[in-house]
Design a protein around this motif. Structure first.
Motif, short mmCIF file in Angstrom:
data_model
loop_
_atom_site.label_atom_id
_atom_site.label_comp_id
_atom_site.label_asym_id
_atom_site.label_seq_id
_atom_site.Cartn_x
_atom_site.Cartn_y
_atom_site.Cartn_z
N ALA A 61 16.54 -40.77 -29.28
CA ALA A 61 17.29 -40.95 -28.87
C ALA A 61 18.64 -40.18 -29.29
O ALA A 61 19.44 -40.79 -30.27
N VAL A 62 19.29 -39.69 -28.44
CA VAL A 62 21.04 -39.59 -28.31
C VAL A 62 21.76 -40.37 -28.28
O VAL A 62 22.50 -41.11 -29.31
N SER A 63 21.80 -40.74 -26.92
CA SER A 63 21.82 -43.00 -27.03
C SER A 63 21.03 -43.93 -27.28
O SER A 63 21.15 -44.49 -26.53
N PRO A 64 20.49 -44.45 -28.20
CA PRO A 64 19.93 -45.60 -28.24
C PRO A 64 19.76 -46.70 -27.77
O PRO A 64 19.31 -47.44 -26.92
N ALA A 65 21.33 -47.20 -27.99
CA ALA A 65 21.56 -48.55 -27.52
C ALA A 65 20.89 -48.41 -25.78
O ALA A 65 20.84 -49.46 -24.55
N LEU A 66 21.92 -47.38 -25.05
CA LEU A 66 21.55 -47.51 -23.54
C LEU A 66 20.39 -46.67 -23.32
O LEU A 66 19.70 -47.78 -22.28
N ARG A 67 19.01 -46.59 -23.94
CA ARG A 67 17.87 -46.11 -24.17
C ARG A 67 16.78 -47.44 -24.18
O ARG A 67 16.32 -47.47 -23.16
N ASP A 68 18.02 -48.33 -24.85
CA ASP A 68 16.13 -49.28 -24.90
C ASP A 68 16.63 -50.51 -24.14
O ASP A 68 15.73 -51.07 -23.82
N VAL A 69 17.82 -49.81 -23.19
CA VAL A 69 18.16 -51.33 -21.92
C VAL A 69 17.89 -50.76 -20.68
O VAL A 69 17.55 -50.98 -19.54
N ASN A 70 17.13 -48.78 -20.61
CA ASN A 70 17.40 -48.23 -20.26
C ASN A 70 18.24 -47.87 -18.71
O ASN A 70 17.96 -48.59 -17.30
#
Length: 171
Positions: A61-70
């Motif tokens: 993921a490019v931005s994992p912190a945002l992807r984790d919480v969708n």
């Protein structure tokens, strides 16, 4: 007699001329597809059972912190504001901020545009998108949202930098 009458009714009244077949021209050799005479080797059941197939790795993921919480953006509080030097061919001072997101994660964010008013304890909006020449910077701050102001005197791409349309000059 009846057979000849039936034959007369069932045969077409107009005889169709026989079409004379003409040989088709051969396509040029570059357009002829080349086929191999050897068959394509498929994996046997035993080979598959032993584990010859390897699954492709999932993309990072490019931005994992945002992807984790969708979430497209997250609110955060600035912990530290500083500058980062870009990678090898470029030379500049990129403005960055360490931000604690509302999820508790601490990330490094790039502050786009010229000049900013971010300081410690500022509440900012964080979106995804890495800064390509800054190592470890995978997030951007949204200009013109919360405590981060827009870029002053910005004429082009104003929506990306939180700048209002300038008032028309009265003459």
């Amino acid at each position: 007699m009846a057979v000849t009458m039936l034959r007369r009714f069932l045969t077409p009244s107009v005889r169709m001329p026989l079409s004379i077949s003409t040989p088709k021209p051969k396509p040029p050799p570059s357009l002829v597809r080349q086929f191999s005479s050897t068959p394509t080797p498929f994996a046997t059941y035993n080979q598959v059972a032993k584990g010859c197939r390897v699954a492709q790795r999932a993309r990072k993921a490019v931005s994992p912190a945002l992807r984790d919480v969708n979430a497209p953006e997250l609110k955060g509080v600035c912990l530290k504001v500083g500058i980062t030097k870009p990678k090898k061919p470029n030379s500049a001072e990129r403005k960055t901020a360490r931000v604690r997101l509302s999820t508790g994660r601490v990330v490094t964010c790039y502050i786009p545009g010229e000049g900013h008013n971010v300081q410690q304890h500022s509440v900012v909006l964080v979106r995804g998108g890495r800064s390509q020449d800054c190592p470890g910077v995978r997030y951007h701050l949204v200009r013109g949202a919360m405590d981060l102001g827009g870029v002053g005197n910005r004429a082009t791409s104003r929506s990306k930098y939180g700048t209002k349309k300038p008032k028309a000059a009265t003459t």
